[in-house]
Design an enzyme around this catalytic site. Sequence first.
Site, PDB file in Angstrom:
ATOM      1  N   SER A 167      31.398  60.765   4.403  1.00  0.00           N
ATOM      2  CA  SER A 167      32.657  60.988   5.100  1.00  0.00           C
ATOM      3  C   SER A 167      33.484  62.138   4.533  1.00  0.00           C
ATOM      4  CB  SER A 167      33.495  59.713   5.054  1.00  0.00           C
ATOM      5  OG  SER A 167      33.788  59.369   3.708  1.00  0.00           O
ATOM      6  N   LYS A 175      40.684  65.246  -0.338  1.00  0.00           N
ATOM      7  CA  LYS A 175      40.270  64.479   0.849  1.00  0.00           C
ATOM      8  C   LYS A 175      41.456  63.681   1.372  1.00  0.00           C
ATOM      9  CE  LYS A 175      36.788  61.027   2.274  1.00  0.00           C
ATOM     10  NZ  LYS A 175      35.692  60.158   1.833  1.00  0.00           N
ATOM     11  N   SER A 222      29.381  59.102   0.388  1.00  0.00           N
ATOM     12  CA  SER A 222      30.288  60.073   1.009  1.00  0.00           C
ATOM     13  C   SER A 222      30.631  61.305   0.190  1.00  0.00           C
ATOM     14  CB  SER A 222      31.583  59.383   1.428  1.00  0.00           C
ATOM     15  OG  SER A 222      31.383  58.727   2.646  1.00  0.00           O
TER      16      SER A 222
HETATM   17  N1  GLN Z   1      28.190  56.369   5.478  1.00  0.00           N
HETATM   18  C1  GLN Z   1      28.591  55.213   4.724  1.00  0.00           C
HETATM   19  C2  GLN Z   1      29.496  54.359   5.562  1.00  0.00           C
HETATM   20  O1  GLN Z   1      29.781  54.720   6.655  1.00  0.00           O
HETATM   21  C3  GLN Z   1      29.236  55.610   3.428  1.00  0.00           C
HETATM   22  C4  GLN Z   1      30.597  56.144   3.608  1.00  0.00           C
HETATM   23  C5  GLN Z   1      31.302  56.393   2.306  1.00  0.00           C
HETATM   24  O2  GLN Z   1      30.700  56.547   1.246  1.00  0.00           O
HETATM   25  N2  GLN Z   1      32.613  56.374   2.389  1.00  0.00           N
HETATM   26  O3  GLN Z   1      29.917  53.327   5.130  1.00  0.00           O
END
Ligand code: GLN
Length: 492
Positions: free
Chosen positions: A160, A85, A184
């Site tokens: 994400s 990632k 994410s």
């Molecule tokens: N969707 C959540 C956020 O926007 C979690 C994102 C993540 O785990 N990085 O914070």
Amino acid sequence: MNTSLTDLSVIQILDGLKKAEFSCRELVQAYLERIAILEPRVHAFVTLAEEDALSLADKADARYASARHSGSETPPLLGLPIAVKDLITVAGMRCCCGSAILKDFVPPFTASAVQRLLDAGAIVVGKTNTDEFAMGSSTETSAFGPTFNPWDVTRVPGGSSGGSAAAVAAGMVPAALGSDTGGSIRQPASFCGVCGIKPTYGRVSRYGLVAYGSSLDSMGVFTRNAEDAALLFSLMAGIDPLDSTTVDVPVPVLNLREKERLDGLRVGIPQEYFIEGIQPQVRQCVLAAIDILRLLGAELVEVSLPHTEYALPVYYLIAPAEASANLARYDSVRFGLREPAATLWEMFKRSRGVGFGAEVKRRIMLGTYALSAGYYDAYYGQAQKVRTLIRRDFDQAFEHVDLIACPVAPSTAFKLGEHAGDPLAMYLEDVFTLPTNLAGIPGLALPVGFDDNHLPIGIQFLGAHFREDVLFRAAHAYQGVTDWHQQVPALD
Ligand code: GLN
């Protein structure tokens, strides 16, 4: 030959390389060819390292040959292609975090967990797309444009870590690293029909994982099956002097049996996770999967996590608060995009104004507000107290059960743009994944079926702190008697 190589699991690949059934060059070439064909439709990657990957493949081949000759051991992942990632650093490979502010940033250091995989012989083929600074649930906030779900390219892959999940689902790599601050890893795994492990907080080093919410962030991995995830997890995990929040708890060596049974395993079903508003087919598939655990010998127990409903507001105070502090480092002085301006203050303002996207700015504003004098106790302080209650809910539940099984997300993959302009609708996607991060416990997502649109549905197994072994064992047992994890999207 080449397409079948990209169908193999991590364990099958390592076995094949060892037995010289194919060379590492052939393997890497097969993946690179598949990436070249599918990338225009999936857009999982932001950076590819084809040349380096091929030259490392040749080195791996030479190493296998000499080991065969001398009868010596080879490192456990020798020649395994992986993706990382783009929120995780690999020295010399640009790391943009889905943001224009870091478009040309090339980090001089490698994340500790990645380094462990490199030391074990893995080969990084590229960096995968992410929501900007991991803030999002769809990869749509990436400055590089969204990733498309391999099961239906009109839909999001989740986020994400959507690029990593899509890359594994599309067979572009057999494994990919991701990060999980509020879901994410698990939510994109669920949307893309792959396996994803979010380890216990402190289990895998965060050194080299670009900070979003430092008390919530954890690094994990996507694979097609639980056995592969267990192998990579065991190599990434462990105490690291470069991350003082890592803990010296022995990393379990998992000997997963061919036909694992779950006799004696107590599985908790939290009533708060089967509420109104969850898609009926998601509920059906998750309950059917839980019933298979029962058939494998597990005992099902109702549990209650009464503070679940507060997780969403608590997370959306704590995560932005930590983000607003963490993102203060992007001042465009030492690295990152810099906009010309007459004064220093003007330069900060213009560079951050141009460099950050709308969602990141929203989080910085939310977080700065929650931390500001006069509001700190009412918002941030209060959220921290409720966080403790959420964690206690889990601690109490794990006095009675070994594992908690529940849906990953209320729905399957939604359409691109469906939540555009409605941040709250997007935040609601995380309702079942956030509590895990607030409590710091591990979570594993795996596929358990499809809805009417043939979109994957995931379940998550949650465990007590440092009990990833229980999650892997249950997932492996489930996958021993089902074949959801072997389904692949029709991309060819
Ligand atoms: N969707 C959540 C956020 O926007 C979690 C994102 C993540 O785990 N990085 O914070």
